[in-house]
Write an enzyme that holds these catalytic residues in place. Structure first.
Site, PDB file in Angstrom:
ATOM      1  N   PRO A  76      57.137  74.023 -16.623  1.00 41.37           N
ATOM      2  CA  PRO A  76      56.796  75.467 -16.989  1.00 41.37           C
ATOM      3  C   PRO A  76      55.383  76.001 -17.256  1.00 41.37           C
ATOM      4  O   PRO A  76      54.736  75.169 -16.191  1.00 41.37           O
ATOM      5  CB  PRO A  76      56.823  74.606 -18.466  1.00 41.37           C
ATOM      6  N   GLU A 149      66.517  75.673  -5.508  1.00 43.33           N
ATOM      7  CA  GLU A 149      67.629  75.174  -5.664  1.00 43.33           C
ATOM      8  C   GLU A 149      68.538  76.540  -5.956  1.00 43.33           C
ATOM      9  O   GLU A 149      67.483  77.448  -6.956  1.00 43.33           O
ATOM     10  CB  GLU A 149      67.957  74.304  -7.051  1.00 43.33           C
ATOM     11  N   PHE A 150      69.458  77.096  -5.701  1.00 48.73           N
ATOM     12  CA  PHE A 150      69.609  78.761  -6.224  1.00 48.73           C
ATOM     13  C   PHE A 150      71.078  78.674  -7.010  1.00 48.73           C
ATOM     14  O   PHE A 150      71.254  80.031  -7.219  1.00 48.73           O
ATOM     15  CB  PHE A 150      70.280  79.937  -4.270  1.00 48.73           C
ATOM     16  N   LEU A 151      71.032  77.652  -7.320  1.00 49.17           N
ATOM     17  CA  LEU A 151      72.972  77.875  -8.361  1.00 49.17           C
ATOM     18  C   LEU A 151      71.913  78.640  -9.888  1.00 49.17           C
ATOM     19  O   LEU A 151      71.080  77.912  -9.385  1.00 49.17           O
ATOM     20  CB  LEU A 151      72.788  76.125  -8.543  1.00 49.17           C
ATOM     21  N   LYS A 204      61.845  81.519  -3.298  1.00 47.97           N
ATOM     22  CA  LYS A 204      62.442  80.966  -3.808  1.00 47.97           C
ATOM     23  C   LYS A 204      62.016  81.593  -5.613  1.00 47.97           C
ATOM     24  O   LYS A 204      62.769  82.420  -6.306  1.00 47.97           O
ATOM     25  CB  LYS A 204      62.348  79.866  -4.367  1.00 47.97           C
ATOM     26  N   ARG A 244      74.729  98.934   0.730  1.00 46.78           N
ATOM     27  CA  ARG A 244      73.546  98.626   0.490  1.00 46.78           C
ATOM     28  C   ARG A 244      72.767  97.860  -0.957  1.00 46.78           C
ATOM     29  O   ARG A 244      72.304  96.807  -1.052  1.00 46.78           O
ATOM     30  CB  ARG A 244      72.749  99.496   1.172  1.00 46.78           C
ATOM     31  N   CYS A 260      64.327  80.280 -16.134  1.00 48.58           N
ATOM     32  CA  CYS A 260      63.880  80.618 -14.584  1.00 48.58           C
ATOM     33  C   CYS A 260      63.247  81.764 -14.416  1.00 48.58           C
ATOM     34  O   CYS A 260      61.384  81.984 -14.097  1.00 48.58           O
ATOM     35  CB  CYS A 260      64.301  80.446 -13.627  1.00 48.58           C
ATOM     36  N   PHE A 261      63.924  82.450 -14.752  1.00 51.32           N
ATOM     37  CA  PHE A 261      62.785  84.953 -14.430  1.00 51.32           C
ATOM     38  C   PHE A 261      61.937  84.676 -14.861  1.00 51.32           C
ATOM     39  O   PHE A 261      61.326  85.350 -13.890  1.00 51.32           O
ATOM     40  CB  PHE A 261      65.000  85.081 -14.181  1.00 51.32           C
ATOM     41  N   ARG A 330      67.490  78.287 -23.747  1.00 55.49           N
ATOM     42  CA  ARG A 330      66.250  78.479 -22.603  1.00 55.49           C
ATOM     43  C   ARG A 330      66.044  80.109 -22.732  1.00 55.49           C
ATOM     44  O   ARG A 330      66.986  80.774 -22.151  1.00 55.49           O
ATOM     45  CB  ARG A 330      65.830  77.487 -21.857  1.00 55.49           C
TER      46      ARG A 330
HETATM   47  C1  UGA Z   1      68.950  82.196 -11.636  1.00 61.78           C
HETATM   48  C2  UGA Z   1      69.735  82.393 -10.725  1.00 61.78           C
HETATM   49  O1  UGA Z   1      70.430  82.861 -10.393  1.00 61.78           O
HETATM   50  C3  UGA Z   1      69.790  81.781  -9.289  1.00 61.78           C
HETATM   51  O2  UGA Z   1      70.644  81.571  -8.465  1.00 61.78           O
HETATM   52  C4  UGA Z   1      68.670  79.920  -9.418  1.00 61.78           C
HETATM   53  O3  UGA Z   1      68.247  79.342  -9.247  1.00 61.78           O
HETATM   54  C5  UGA Z   1      67.789  80.085 -11.307  1.00 61.78           C
HETATM   55  O4  UGA Z   1      68.091  81.339 -11.913  1.00 61.78           O
HETATM   56  C6  UGA Z   1      67.000  79.549 -11.368  1.00 61.78           C
HETATM   57  O5  UGA Z   1      65.875  79.381 -10.910  1.00 61.78           O
HETATM   58  O6  UGA Z   1      66.807  78.056 -11.379  1.00 61.78           O
HETATM   59  P1  UGA Z   1      70.670  81.700 -14.088  1.00 61.78           P
HETATM   60  O7  UGA Z   1      69.524  81.751 -14.517  1.00 61.78           O
HETATM   61  O8  UGA Z   1      70.951  80.177 -14.505  1.00 61.78           O
HETATM   62  O9  UGA Z   1      70.401  81.701 -12.688  1.00 61.78           O
HETATM   63  O10 UGA Z   1      71.630  82.228 -14.284  1.00 61.78           O
HETATM   64  P2  UGA Z   1      71.409  83.795 -14.094  1.00 61.78           P
HETATM   65  O11 UGA Z   1      73.219  84.450 -13.790  1.00 61.78           O
HETATM   66  O12 UGA Z   1      71.035  84.570 -13.096  1.00 61.78           O
HETATM   67  O13 UGA Z   1      71.826  85.009 -15.228  1.00 61.78           O
HETATM   68  C7  UGA Z   1      70.476  85.205 -15.829  1.00 61.78           C
HETATM   69  C8  UGA Z   1      69.946  85.951 -16.967  1.00 61.78           C
HETATM   70  O14 UGA Z   1      70.422  87.323 -16.407  1.00 61.78           O
HETATM   71  C9  UGA Z   1      71.347  86.100 -18.240  1.00 61.78           C
HETATM   72  O15 UGA Z   1      70.765  86.009 -19.478  1.00 61.78           O
HETATM   73  C10 UGA Z   1      72.287  86.293 -18.326  1.00 61.78           C
HETATM   74  O16 UGA Z   1      72.907  86.801 -19.144  1.00 61.78           O
HETATM   75  C11 UGA Z   1      71.634  87.971 -17.127  1.00 61.78           C
HETATM   76  N1  UGA Z   1      72.372  88.462 -16.390  1.00 61.78           N
HETATM   77  C12 UGA Z   1      72.937  88.288 -15.558  1.00 61.78           C
HETATM   78  C13 UGA Z   1      72.463  90.181 -16.951  1.00 61.78           C
HETATM   79  O17 UGA Z   1      72.348  90.887 -18.218  1.00 61.78           O
HETATM   80  N2  UGA Z   1      73.296  90.794 -16.199  1.00 61.78           N
HETATM   81  C14 UGA Z   1      74.102  90.358 -14.846  1.00 61.78           C
HETATM   82  O18 UGA Z   1      74.374  91.108 -14.089  1.00 61.78           O
HETATM   83  C15 UGA Z   1      73.336  88.931 -14.812  1.00 61.78           C
END
Ligand code: UGA
Length: 449
Positions: A76, A149-151, A204, A244, A260-261, A330
């Site tokens: 964290p 991990e990219f899931l 990553k 693109r 994560c983000f 989270r």
């Molecule tokens: C993200 C990445 O997509 C994965 O590739 C990565 O492995 C993961 O973090 C990680 O590092 O563990 P995750 O956070 O599970 O995955 O879910 P996302 O689908 O990326 O969504 C993240 C946030 O963005 C969510 O709140 C979602 O609602 C939002 N989001 C996503 C949007 O607001 N708009 C979109 O078009 C896509």
């Protein structure tokens, strides 16, 4: 790990944790009670558990008998001390590395699975190397790999079964081959990318930073669409047709959440600053700042549309998880938005198909109101077991998570239960806005001018 066990019946996979309650939950005979809700996961665990997938608190023994150890502990953002608010807290990584160093026997491949700042492998190597040098219990040696991990949650199993790529960073070709061989059971070798350790770690953070940046970009355009009369869905379709740019990750919404983000971008910001790259740090910081603004503007907008006050008003909140198909809350944008509305005195009736009420209480830092309370000066909240209960007598419905069931709501029946004039705030742009309007609701949809 469950997918590896599923795809490689010849490999014994043992998951260890110090938390006995967690391990017990993973061993629960009732698969619907696993601690993580993830479509398809219970089936995979059901197929493999007891065969070649094991959950135990016997950490030392599992390390001693392992050929390969995956470090998958959490990292964290630090809340205090040096780098507080930005840098990753690596205490659990260090503790696990020390435990592996102490308990491993023979040659052990140590794989970084946790998302880590660049050059963390160096720390791990140093800790492992120190025990190697001591050589107290016969010969032991280590190779360190990075295998981020990219899931994504909600699609974890399909992401793992059909990955765009598997990334393995390292220096020891034999260790890289050993890990590539595991993935080779089901992943096309062309999709298994090999890099050096630091490139893998940085890739990553970069992938998450780019994905998050794209969401902030489309949310910025959504705000402009609302002001100018354009529709962000049309803009997204038009730009997504450019090969693109591509069409994915262009849904405007309440801002990104998830574990994560934000953490990974802040990590990147910290790294840039550490290396004296202030402009690069500032650039990435903006992505996070903008995301906070997006969340705040949703709450402000709801208050403004409801005649400038939500005090004592009942608002139905549909969705609390950070995205659909997960029980994970989270960093969910719902937390900040609900918090701001509670501050304004609203009574929130929150319905989420999977998020646990205790978790919502923890996230909002206040317990649900007991019956008879609410409609007081300070806001209050309660869980509604279904959408109909949530909208009963409500002045507004706020859709915060894109659960598929919210796409198909019967607005005629729901609207008749609400207090008029009633609003639908569709923060995910997923509902049938025309049907809601036809049912007499006023409708605001993110990105719609
Ligand atoms: C993200 C990445 O997509 C994965 O590739 C990565 O492995 C993961 O973090 C990680 O590092 O563990 P995750 O956070 O599970 O995955 O879910 P996302 O689908 O990326 O969504 C993240 C946030 O963005 C969510 O709140 C979602 O609602 C939002 N989001 C996503 C949007 O607001 N708009 C979109 O078009 C896509």
């Amino acid at each position: 790990m469950a997918v590896i066990a599923d795809r490689c019946p010849g490999i014994q996979v043992t998951l260890v944790d110090l938390n006995a309650a967690r391990i017990a939950a993973w061993n629960d005979p009732n698969l619907s009670r696993l601690p993580v809700y993830e479509p398809g996961l219970a089936d995979v665990v059901g197929r493999c558990r007891g065969r070649n997938l094991h959950f135990t608190t016997e950490v030392d023994g599992a390390i001693a008998s392992a050929d390969m150890v995956f470090l998958s502990v959490n990292t964290p953002t630090k809340t205090r001390g040096l780098g507080a608010g930005q840098a990753s807290d690596l205490r659990w990584i260090e503790a696990s590395a020390r435990q592996v160093a102490a308990q491993a026997t023979g040659h052990t491949i140590v794989v970084e699975k946790s998302t880590l700042p660049v050059r963390t492998a160096e720390t791990i190597k140093e800790i492992l190397g120190a025990s190697q040098a001591l050589g107290t219990e016969g010969s032991k040696s280590f190779s360190v790999l990075s295998n981020p991990e990219f899931l994504a949650e909600g699609t974890a199993i399909t992401d793992l079964e059909n990955p765009d790529r598997v990334l393995i960073g390292g220096e020891d070709p034999d260790a890289i081959n050993a890990l590539a061989e595991i993935y080779g059971h089901w992943v096309n070798p062309e999709r298994i990318l090999r890099t050096n350790l630091w490139s893998s770690e940085l890739s990553k953070l970069t992938a998450n930073a780019f994905l998050a940046q794209r969401i902030s970009s489309i949310n910025a355009i959504a705000a402009l669409c609302e002001a100018t009369g354009a529709d962000v869905k049309e803009v997204a379709r038009a730009i997504g047709a450019d090969s693109r740019l591509g069409s994915k990750f262009l849904s405007a919404g309440p801002g990104f959440g998830g574990s994560c983000f934000r953490k990974d971008i802040l990590n990147l910001v910290y790294l840039c600053r550490h290396y004296g790259l202030e402009e690069a740090a500032h650039y990435w910081e903006q992505v996070v700042d903008f995301n906070s603004w997006q969340q705040q503007r949703i709450a402000r907008l709801v208050v403004r549309k409801l005649f400038g006050t939500v005090s004592g008003k009942r608002l139905a909140v549909l969705g609390f998880a950070f995205k659909a198909d997960t029980n994970d809350t989270r960093e969910s944008p719902a937390i900040g938005i609900c918090h701001d509305l509670l501050e304004e005195g609203a009574h929130l009736a929150i319905h989420d198909p999977k998020a646990a009420p205790q978790q919502i209480a923890t996230d909002l830092a206040c317990p649900p109101s007991s019956p008879g309370q609410g409609l007081a000066e300070l806001g209050s909240w309660d869980v509604a077991t279904d959408v109909r209960e949530a909208v009963e007598g409500a002045d507004a419905v706020i859709v915060l998570t894109e659960w598929s069931q919210f796409r198909r709501l019967d607005w005629n029946s729901l609207a008749s239960r609400m207090r008029r004039p009633a609003w639908l705030f569709d923060v995910r742009a997923i509902t049938d806005a025309e049907a809601a309007r036809a049912a007499g609701l006023k409708v605001w949809r993110v990105g719609e001018g």
